[in-house]
Design an enzyme around this catalytic site. Structure first.
Site, mmCIF file in Angstrom:
data_model
loop_
_atom_site.group_PDB
_atom_site.id
_atom_site.type_symbol
_atom_site.label_atom_id
_atom_site.label_comp_id
_atom_site.label_asym_id
_atom_site.label_seq_id
_atom_site.Cartn_x
_atom_site.Cartn_y
_atom_site.Cartn_z
ATOM 1 N N THR B 15 0.811 -1.229 0.000
ATOM 2 C CA THR B 15 0.000 0.000 0.000
ATOM 3 C C THR B 15 0.842 1.277 0.000
ATOM 4 O O THR B 15 0.313 2.357 -0.179
ATOM 5 C CB THR B 15 -0.937 0.035 1.225
ATOM 6 N N GLN B 18 5.829 3.439 -3.219
ATOM 7 C CA GLN B 18 6.607 2.613 -4.155
ATOM 8 C C GLN B 18 5.926 1.260 -4.379
ATOM 9 O O GLN B 18 5.900 0.754 -5.498
ATOM 10 C CB GLN B 18 8.035 2.403 -3.633
ATOM 11 N N LYS B 41 -3.808 -2.307 7.312
ATOM 12 C CA LYS B 41 -4.901 -2.278 6.331
ATOM 13 C C LYS B 41 -5.418 -3.678 6.015
ATOM 14 O O LYS B 41 -6.020 -3.907 4.958
ATOM 15 C CB LYS B 41 -4.438 -1.561 5.060
ATOM 16 N N THR B 95 15.153 -3.979 -0.351
ATOM 17 C CA THR B 95 15.597 -2.988 0.637
ATOM 18 C C THR B 95 17.116 -2.851 0.713
ATOM 19 O O THR B 95 17.832 -3.840 0.797
ATOM 20 C CB THR B 95 15.050 -3.378 2.024
ATOM 21 N N GLU B 96 17.570 -1.589 0.704
ATOM 22 C CA GLU B 96 18.991 -1.282 0.892
ATOM 23 C C GLU B 96 19.177 -0.774 2.322
ATOM 24 O O GLU B 96 18.231 -0.276 2.930
ATOM 25 C CB GLU B 96 19.409 -0.202 -0.113
ATOM 26 N N GLU B 210 30.911 -6.084 -10.188
ATOM 27 C CA GLU B 210 31.540 -4.844 -9.748
ATOM 28 C C GLU B 210 32.631 -5.174 -8.743
ATOM 29 O O GLU B 210 32.725 -6.308 -8.250
ATOM 30 C CB GLU B 210 30.501 -3.856 -9.184
ATOM 31 N N HIS B 247 27.353 1.121 -3.214
ATOM 32 C CA HIS B 247 26.909 -0.167 -2.687
ATOM 33 C C HIS B 247 27.780 -0.567 -1.501
ATOM 34 O O HIS B 247 29.001 -0.417 -1.550
ATOM 35 C CB HIS B 247 27.043 -1.266 -3.751
#
Lengths: 378, 292
Positions: B15, B18, B41, B95-96, B210, B247
């Site tokens: 809800t 995002q 909710k 999630t970060e 990376e 990161h």
């Protein structure tokens, strides 16, 4: 977030590990007074880096006068890029054995890992590299924690001069401190066995998980300051990660991976990136703050804006850049390349408001920004 | 596991702003979203699906395969453990900045329940033309088209650029697998590579790595054994050591995780490494021709 020895060791003490008596001082007079109170002592430079002993930053003092002389010599010394401004005056400990113990977050097992070696001291890295079996490892189930029996199993078969039980207790206390303080790494080197069989932590390295700093507010203020430029500090205050790199092509991109890639492309096409600065993730609405910081860099000769929107909407980022560009009215050329979420709106906005046509290919935008930086410098 | 159209997806935090934006995008694309979670909710409907108090409650109402988390960092651990206990086969954790010790507890819960975690700090999974779960522009046909190239990436933005480069050169994708930019991720690049190797629709793989950690070296070890062509790009060649490049996992420290070692390991395993992402389509074409 790194902590120097003086800030890290009291955390060990709170979790039940023995540490020597010590005082933090900032001048040689205070070093003298501390040595008077403590007795024969060690004068230790407090800088957030290793190899302090080898650099001459750790000296034994038998008397207060000696402590004062060492303090004078060590204060102001450069060690690993840090200037020594603080000293720990610490009581001497009669060392029988030097051991190594640590707990860290292990990416392979995705859990805590306890490390132990009997080859503690200044050369533990070299020693355990030559002989990897000299470093014992124990993965820990984070839902169960480290029990005394687990610690004993890690020490099994080692000759520890009769101190095995006390060392096991020390490992359990170390693990507790690691959990309590959300450490990425909590390391004791050396963990010593004294002549009378006690186990004492003589040095400590503590790295606090950056993402956990919010739940350790009282601690975070004692973290060692990261060496930062003025602009890096300003960016941090604005909630942005900015790293100054010394080149002339400014880089503004979204997401860590794309930002690094853009820097790589600048280098590949013969330029030098001026910075790392990403506005992705939660920072994607901060394009304006980001641009102000970038443009304050006097080395900047051209700017490359590379947006590839996934989570971050390129239209929102472009709007921020366009507004900031109009406000700041910089005298350097800017080159855009924009793809992904919101690209049509973003490209239309840049064309309309700045009269600039974004490049369809990133490589073309990079080449143009590099060429412009060279032309400006010439 | 590779995300398929029939997989039932539960969105935790459906809800929120995002959660709403991306769930709607997923539904429009064809994703099978069967419900959402928001304890405040529970009992209502949102975007045409029921909202539950927890993943456990949701599972009682209708079993689901995949849990997708739009949950802030400090609440992520509880939500992830809830999803695992509810029997999620796959947990996509966007999630970060989740505290590292919480992440380890999430992984312990996933081990106990047999859940595969993707992430944390992943941009999600896309199966072009079928479904997606996460925050990738799957719906942008300039970026993603159905095809036979599997893309693995630690970064969402770089994964987007690389997919775009492939699409611009007429090479569609079978799967986009975002493994995540955190240091302790549930599915490594190597594991993603194993899955794409086993996937019948994937004929070749682009690996976007990376600096930091040893994910590329580990992936190289597996790539060596593959008959499908693998090409790679590693971000961070121009990055200085000792700095966290955005990161949490992208840092070269004490000689660990540096660009040169990763490139050497991949090339030694027969993986061609591009200097810039735009070289990837050509490198891949050459490899595919060589195989054919």
């Amino acid at each position: 977030m790194n902590f120097e020895e003086y800030a890290a060791k009291p955390l060990l003490a709170k979790s039940g590990l023995a540490i020597p008596p010590a005082r933090l001082v900032a001048d040689s007079g205070a070093a003298f007074a501390a040595a008077q109170a403590i007795g024969p002592c060690v004068v230790k430079a407090q800088v957030p880096t290793g190899k302090r002993g080898k650099a001459g930053g750790i000296k034994l003092a038998a008397t207060p006068d000696e402590a004062k002389a060492h303090a004078k010599a060590i204060l102001g010394m450069e060690i690993g890029g840090f200037t020594v401004e603080k000293l720990l005056i610490e009581g001497q400990v009669p060392i029988a054995r030097e051991l190594y113990a640590a707990v860290l977050n292990d990416p392979k097992t995705r859990g805590p890992m306890v490390l132990f070696s009997t080859m503690g001291g200044m050369d533990v890295e070299e020693a355990t590299e030559k002989d990897p079996t000299a470093m014992r490892r124990l993965p820990v189930d984070i839902t169960k924690g480290l029990a005394r029996d687990d610690a004993l199993s890690l020490l099994d078969g080692l000759d520890l001069s009769g101190a095995t039980d006390k060392i096991a207790d020390a490992l359990v206390a170390l693990y507790k401190a690691y959990r309590k303080y959300d450490a990425d790494l909590l390391e004791i080197n050396p963990l010593v066995v004294t002549d009378n069989g006690n186990v004492v932590a003589l040095d400590c390295k503590f790295v606090l998980d950056d993402s956990s700093a919010g739940r350790h507010q009282g601690l975070a203020e004692f973290a060692a300051a990261e060496p930062q430029t003025e602009l890096e500090e300003a960016a941090q205050k604005a909630g942005l990660r900015y790293i100054e790199l010394g080149g002339s092509v400014g880089v503004l991109a979204n997401g860590a991976g794309l930002t690094m890639t853009t820097m790589d492309a600048v280098t590949h096409y013969g330029g030098e990136p001026a910075n790392f600065l990403e506005v992705g993730g939660e920072a994607y609405t901060k394009a304006k703050d980001a641009l102000s910081i970038l443009l304050a860099n006097p080395n900047l000769r051209s700017l490359l804006v590379n947006f590839c929107g996934a989570f971050a909407r390129t239209d929102v980022m472009a709007e921020g850049v366009v507004n900031a560009w109009k406000d700041l009215d910089p005298k350097i050329p800017v080159f855009f390349t924009i793809h992904g979420t919101g690209e049509d709106e973003a490209i239309a906005l840049v064309k309309k408001e700045l009269g600039i046509e974004p490049f369809d290919l990133m490589d073309d935008a990079v080449r143009a920004a590099v060429a412009a930086a060279k032309e400006k410098a010439a | 596991m590779i995300l398929r159209k029939e997989h039932k997806i539960l969105v935790q935090g459906i809800t929120g702003k995002q959660g709403t934006f991306w769930t709607k995008a997923m539904q429009d694309y064809g994703a099978n979203v069967v419900g959402g979670v928001n304890p405040k909710k529970a009992g209502t409907e949102h975007l045409g699906v029921p909202v539950h108090a927890s993943a456990l409650d949701a599972a009682k109402a209708e079993p689901f395969d995949v849990a997708l988390m739009f949950i802030p960092p400090m609440a992520a651990k509880a939500a992830a453990i809830d999803a695992c206990e509810a029997g999620a086969k796959l947990l996509v954790c966007l999630t970060e900045h989740i505290p590292a010790h919480d992440v380890m507890e999430m992984h312990a819960a996933a081990r106990a329940s047999g859940t595969r975690i993707v992430g944390p700090n992943t941009a999600g999974l896309v199966t072009p033309g079928e479904t997606f779960a996460g925050i990738m522009p799957a719906f942008n046909s300039n970026v993603f088209r159905p095809g036979s190239v599997g893309v693995i990436s630690r970064s969402g933005s770089l994964g987007t650029l690389v997919s775009l480069n492939l699409t611009q050169n007429g090479m569609g994708q079978s799967v986009f697998y975002g493994v995540g930019g955190d240091p302790m991720i549930g599915t490594t690049s190597r594991e993603a590579l194993e899955m794409l190797d086993a996937d019948a629709k994937t004929e070749s793989v682009v690996l976007c790595g990376e600096i930091g950690g040893s994910a590329e070296e580990d992936a190289a070890d597996y790539a060596r054994t593959m008959s499908k062509p693998v090409v790679a790009f590693i971000a961070g060649r121009a990055s200085p050591p000792g700095k966290k490049m955005g990161h949490a996992g992208a840092i070269v420290s004490g000689g660990q995780g540096d660009y040169a070692a990763k490139r050497r390991a991949l090339e030694a395993a027969g993986v061609a490494v591009a200097d810039v992402p735009s070289q990837l389509p050509e490198l891949l074409s050459e490899r595919l021709k060589a195989v054919a």
